[in-house]
Design an enzyme around this catalytic site. Structure first.
Site, PDB file in Angstrom:
ATOM      1  N   ARG A 145      23.320  51.913  42.201  1.00 22.74           N
ATOM      2  CA  ARG A 145      24.512  51.666  41.355  1.00 22.74           C
ATOM      3  C   ARG A 145      25.951  51.935  41.805  1.00 22.74           C
ATOM      4  O   ARG A 145      26.816  52.195  41.220  1.00 22.74           O
ATOM      5  CB  ARG A 145      24.402  52.608  40.106  1.00 22.74           C
ATOM      6  CG  ARG A 145      22.933  52.316  39.118  1.00 22.74           C
ATOM      7  CD  ARG A 145      22.889  53.115  37.686  1.00 22.74           C
ATOM      8  NE  ARG A 145      21.776  52.743  37.057  1.00 22.74           N
ATOM      9  CZ  ARG A 145      20.711  53.234  37.471  1.00 22.74           C
ATOM     10  NH1 ARG A 145      20.329  54.355  38.193  1.00 22.74           N
ATOM     11  NH2 ARG A 145      19.556  52.973  36.473  1.00 22.74           N
ATOM     12  N   LYS A 154      36.280  41.154  44.999  1.00 19.70           N
ATOM     13  CA  LYS A 154      35.452  40.178  44.551  1.00 19.70           C
ATOM     14  C   LYS A 154      34.236  40.156  45.385  1.00 19.70           C
ATOM     15  O   LYS A 154      34.455  39.894  46.508  1.00 19.70           O
ATOM     16  CB  LYS A 154      36.020  38.669  44.470  1.00 19.70           C
ATOM     17  CG  LYS A 154      37.078  38.461  43.167  1.00 19.70           C
ATOM     18  CD  LYS A 154      37.432  37.041  43.053  1.00 19.70           C
ATOM     19  CE  LYS A 154      37.957  36.655  41.971  1.00 19.70           C
ATOM     20  NZ  LYS A 154      38.449  35.239  42.099  1.00 19.70           N
ATOM     21  N   GLU A 163      43.361  28.747  52.860  1.00 24.53           N
ATOM     22  CA  GLU A 163      43.819  29.584  52.173  1.00 24.53           C
ATOM     23  C   GLU A 163      45.246  30.433  52.671  1.00 24.53           C
ATOM     24  O   GLU A 163      46.072  30.672  51.446  1.00 24.53           O
ATOM     25  CB  GLU A 163      42.934  31.038  52.460  1.00 24.53           C
ATOM     26  CG  GLU A 163      41.392  30.584  51.924  1.00 24.53           C
ATOM     27  CD  GLU A 163      41.274  30.535  50.395  1.00 24.53           C
ATOM     28  OE1 GLU A 163      42.070  30.811  49.676  1.00 24.53           O
ATOM     29  OE2 GLU A 163      40.199  30.506  49.967  1.00 24.53           O
ATOM     30  N   LYS A 187      48.496  39.267  48.019  1.00 26.25           N
ATOM     31  CA  LYS A 187      47.040  39.549  47.258  1.00 26.25           C
ATOM     32  C   LYS A 187      46.949  41.004  46.535  1.00 26.25           C
ATOM     33  O   LYS A 187      46.492  40.826  45.495  1.00 26.25           O
ATOM     34  CB  LYS A 187      45.801  39.197  48.050  1.00 26.25           C
ATOM     35  CG  LYS A 187      44.597  39.157  47.134  1.00 26.25           C
ATOM     36  CD  LYS A 187      43.435  38.396  47.918  1.00 26.25           C
ATOM     37  CE  LYS A 187      42.282  38.395  46.796  1.00 26.25           C
ATOM     38  NZ  LYS A 187      41.153  37.601  47.545  1.00 26.25           N
ATOM     39  N   GLU A 244      40.990  39.716  37.060  1.00 28.19           N
ATOM     40  CA  GLU A 244      41.245  38.123  36.747  1.00 28.19           C
ATOM     41  C   GLU A 244      41.571  37.754  35.439  1.00 28.19           C
ATOM     42  O   GLU A 244      41.017  37.040  34.841  1.00 28.19           O
ATOM     43  CB  GLU A 244      40.341  37.272  37.514  1.00 28.19           C
ATOM     44  CG  GLU A 244      40.768  36.043  37.914  1.00 28.19           C
ATOM     45  CD  GLU A 244      40.116  35.144  38.379  1.00 28.19           C
ATOM     46  OE1 GLU A 244      39.384  34.234  38.217  1.00 28.19           O
ATOM     47  OE2 GLU A 244      39.921  35.582  40.086  1.00 28.19           O
ATOM     48  N   ARG A 302      45.806  36.733  38.566  1.00 24.00           N
ATOM     49  CA  ARG A 302      44.972  36.755  39.497  1.00 24.00           C
ATOM     50  C   ARG A 302      44.244  35.333  39.540  1.00 24.00           C
ATOM     51  O   ARG A 302      43.894  35.004  40.633  1.00 24.00           O
ATOM     52  CB  ARG A 302      43.856  38.016  39.524  1.00 24.00           C
ATOM     53  CG  ARG A 302      43.045  37.770  40.724  1.00 24.00           C
ATOM     54  CD  ARG A 302      42.275  39.092  40.847  1.00 24.00           C
ATOM     55  NE  ARG A 302      41.537  38.928  42.153  1.00 24.00           N
ATOM     56  CZ  ARG A 302      40.549  39.873  42.770  1.00 24.00           C
ATOM     57  NH1 ARG A 302      40.477  41.048  42.129  1.00 24.00           N
ATOM     58  NH2 ARG A 302      40.004  39.678  43.769  1.00 24.00           N
ATOM     59  N   ASN A 317      43.359  31.315  42.476  1.00 24.89           N
ATOM     60  CA  ASN A 317      41.967  29.968  42.621  1.00 24.89           C
ATOM     61  C   ASN A 317      42.726  28.584  42.688  1.00 24.89           C
ATOM     62  O   ASN A 317      42.175  27.640  42.376  1.00 24.89           O
ATOM     63  CB  ASN A 317      41.330  30.161  41.237  1.00 24.89           C
ATOM     64  CG  ASN A 317      40.542  31.408  41.622  1.00 24.89           C
ATOM     65  OD1 ASN A 317      39.866  31.851  42.348  1.00 24.89           O
ATOM     66  ND2 ASN A 317      40.234  32.186  40.585  1.00 24.89           N
ATOM     67  N   HIS A 326      40.557  25.808  43.896  1.00 24.70           N
ATOM     68  CA  HIS A 326      39.244  26.078  43.819  1.00 24.70           C
ATOM     69  C   HIS A 326      38.427  25.642  42.931  1.00 24.70           C
ATOM     70  O   HIS A 326      37.150  25.285  43.091  1.00 24.70           O
ATOM     71  CB  HIS A 326      39.202  27.622  43.721  1.00 24.70           C
ATOM     72  CG  HIS A 326      39.575  28.438  44.812  1.00 24.70           C
ATOM     73  ND1 HIS A 326      40.740  28.319  45.458  1.00 24.70           N
ATOM     74  CD2 HIS A 326      38.873  29.228  45.847  1.00 24.70           C
ATOM     75  CE1 HIS A 326      40.952  28.810  46.640  1.00 24.70           C
ATOM     76  NE2 HIS A 326      39.575  29.711  46.766  1.00 24.70           N
ATOM     77  N   HIS A 361      35.390  24.139  44.545  1.00 29.61           N
ATOM     78  CA  HIS A 361      33.974  24.589  44.222  1.00 29.61           C
ATOM     79  C   HIS A 361      32.950  23.341  43.826  1.00 29.61           C
ATOM     80  O   HIS A 361      31.829  23.276  44.194  1.00 29.61           O
ATOM     81  CB  HIS A 361      33.906  25.659  43.333  1.00 29.61           C
ATOM     82  CG  HIS A 361      34.428  26.785  43.781  1.00 29.61           C
ATOM     83  ND1 HIS A 361      34.783  27.807  42.882  1.00 29.61           N
ATOM     84  CD2 HIS A 361      34.688  27.397  45.094  1.00 29.61           C
ATOM     85  CE1 HIS A 361      35.156  29.040  43.745  1.00 29.61           C
ATOM     86  NE2 HIS A 361      35.198  28.629  44.799  1.00 29.61           N
ATOM     87  N   HIS A 402      34.450  26.111  52.843  1.00 30.29           N
ATOM     88  CA  HIS A 402      34.985  26.609  51.756  1.00 30.29           C
ATOM     89  C   HIS A 402      36.651  26.088  51.909  1.00 30.29           C
ATOM     90  O   HIS A 402      37.105  25.469  51.015  1.00 30.29           O
ATOM     91  CB  HIS A 402      34.892  28.274  51.600  1.00 30.29           C
ATOM     92  CG  HIS A 402      35.729  28.766  50.354  1.00 30.29           C
ATOM     93  ND1 HIS A 402      35.543  28.220  49.199  1.00 30.29           N
ATOM     94  CD2 HIS A 402      36.829  29.396  50.354  1.00 30.29           C
ATOM     95  CE1 HIS A 402      36.372  28.930  48.401  1.00 30.29           C
ATOM     96  NE2 HIS A 402      37.186  29.511  49.087  1.00 30.29           N
TER      97      HIS A 402
END
Length: 360
Positions: free
Chosen positions: A120, A142, A184, A226, A236, A240, A244, A247, A251, A264
């Site tokens: 955890r 993330k 990026e 960032k 997000e 935030r 993306n 993306h 993606h 990527h």
């Protein structure tokens, strides 16, 4: 050495950026390490850097062990994640065991997710070795694995204890991977800093040639941007999502073409061009603005034309995007270069007009 801080609602931590930092790793990271340490890497990076880290930890008196995973985006899944859990339990790792994520974005994402979920929550440190991970995925917490139907769909927000960026690790990076990281870098400028875009246009050759001072400044500026955004919106819920940019389209390209076939950053580059085209359709950008983005992506040796895909493939993959709310597709678009915005309820006609040249 550059040092900056990421301050989120859940946790505050430092980012260290510089050349030859490995030589000072013990002094820099000691405050963030516990007595037992798991170094988690892939077979490519481990061959280059694992012995140095093992020597540092041994000389410093830390108990440590290593878990080596296969290299590649195609291994960012449950099966590989379980290899991390297996190694942690076989070595009797405790909740206080520090996990070191030594590698690129895939390693960082998977180790972060393992840390978030092992007993955890265990502490971890990001040691990114690719440009893409240094400027983006190692910062902000993330963590995720891929699902066959969507990228990064299973994960958690979980912040590291520190981020350790030694730009010398980029010297062993293949040119294609370096270019993928530059996608990026360019993304940050296009979505939020026109002056940074101008700086990149003047320095893109120096970045490709890995000029140390230019690289360090670019990485610092991306991490600072960032950190500022994540500090305001850790999970997000708002701005935030701007990170993306490109993306949603990217993606879809990765999922349709098979994870790892398009890197990527390559998919994000082509996705940025599509985001600019969509911005044109919405009446924001001018074609010459898009041409400017295409020009710098091309100079960075990145693809600016996406693969032709069936329309239903575009829509199916984009429908699994994490920005979808109540079934409505939402996209990050560019209001003007250096200023992103979230566009809701994009019509099918607008999307078809954007993708018409790229429908198989």
């Amino acid at each position: 050495m550059y040092t900056l801080s990421v301050a989120t609602a859940s946790h505050q931590y430092p980012i260290f950026i510089g050349s030859h930092l490995l030589e000072s790793a013990q002094n820099i990271l000691t405050p963030y390490l516990n007595n037992k340490i798991a170094i988690i890497s892939n077979d490519t990076v481990a061959a280059l850097y694992l012995p140095q880290w093992q020597q540092i930890l041994t000389q410093s008196g830390y108990e440590h062990f290593s878990i080596i995973l296969p290299d590649g985006e195609q291994y960012k899944n449950w099966q590989t994640l379980n290899l991390i859990y297996d190694g942690l339990m076989q070595h009797r790792a405790e909740r206080q065991t520090t996990l070191l994520a030594l590698g690129g974005g895939v390693i960082g994402d998977m180790v972060g997710f393992a840390a978030a979920t092992y007993q955890r929550g265990a502490p971890f440190i990001q040691i990114p070795t690719t440009l893409l991970s240094q400027v983006d995925s190692s910062v902000g917490g993330k963590t995720a694995i891929n699902h066959p139907l969507g990228k990064n769909m299973i994960g958690a927000f979980y912040q590291p204890q520190a981020v350790f960026i030694d730009i010398n690790s980029l010297q062993t990076l293949p040119p294609r991977e370096l270019s993928a990281g530059l996608a990026e870098v360019i993304k940050y400028a296009v979505l939020g800093d026109i002056e940074f875009l101008q700086w990149l246009e003047s320095n893109i050759v120096a970045l490709i040639d890995q000029n140390p001072s230019v690289l360090a400044e670019a990485i610092y500026r991306c991490c600072q941007m960032k950190a500022d955004i994540v500090g305001k919106d850790e999970k997000e819920a708002g701005i935030r999502a701007y990170l993306n940019l490109g993306h949603t389209f990217g993606h879809a390209i990765e999922a349709e073409m098979g994870y790892g076939n398009w890197l990527h950053g390559e998919a994000v580059a082509a996705g940025m061009v599509l985001a600019c085209r969509l911005s044109e359709q919405l009446g924001y950008l001018h074609p010459e603005d898009t041409a400017r983005v295409i020009a710098i992506l091309s100079k960075a040796n990145l693809p600016v034309v996406p693969p032709a895909m069936p329309m239903n493939a575009w829509l199916t993959h984009m429908s699994h995007d994490k920005k979808v709310i109540d079934g409505n597709l939402r996209f990050i678009v560019i209001k003007t270069l250096g200023q992103a915005m979230l566009a809701d309820n994009i019509t099918a006609d607008t999307l078809a007009a954007t993708l018409k040249q790229y429908i198989a």
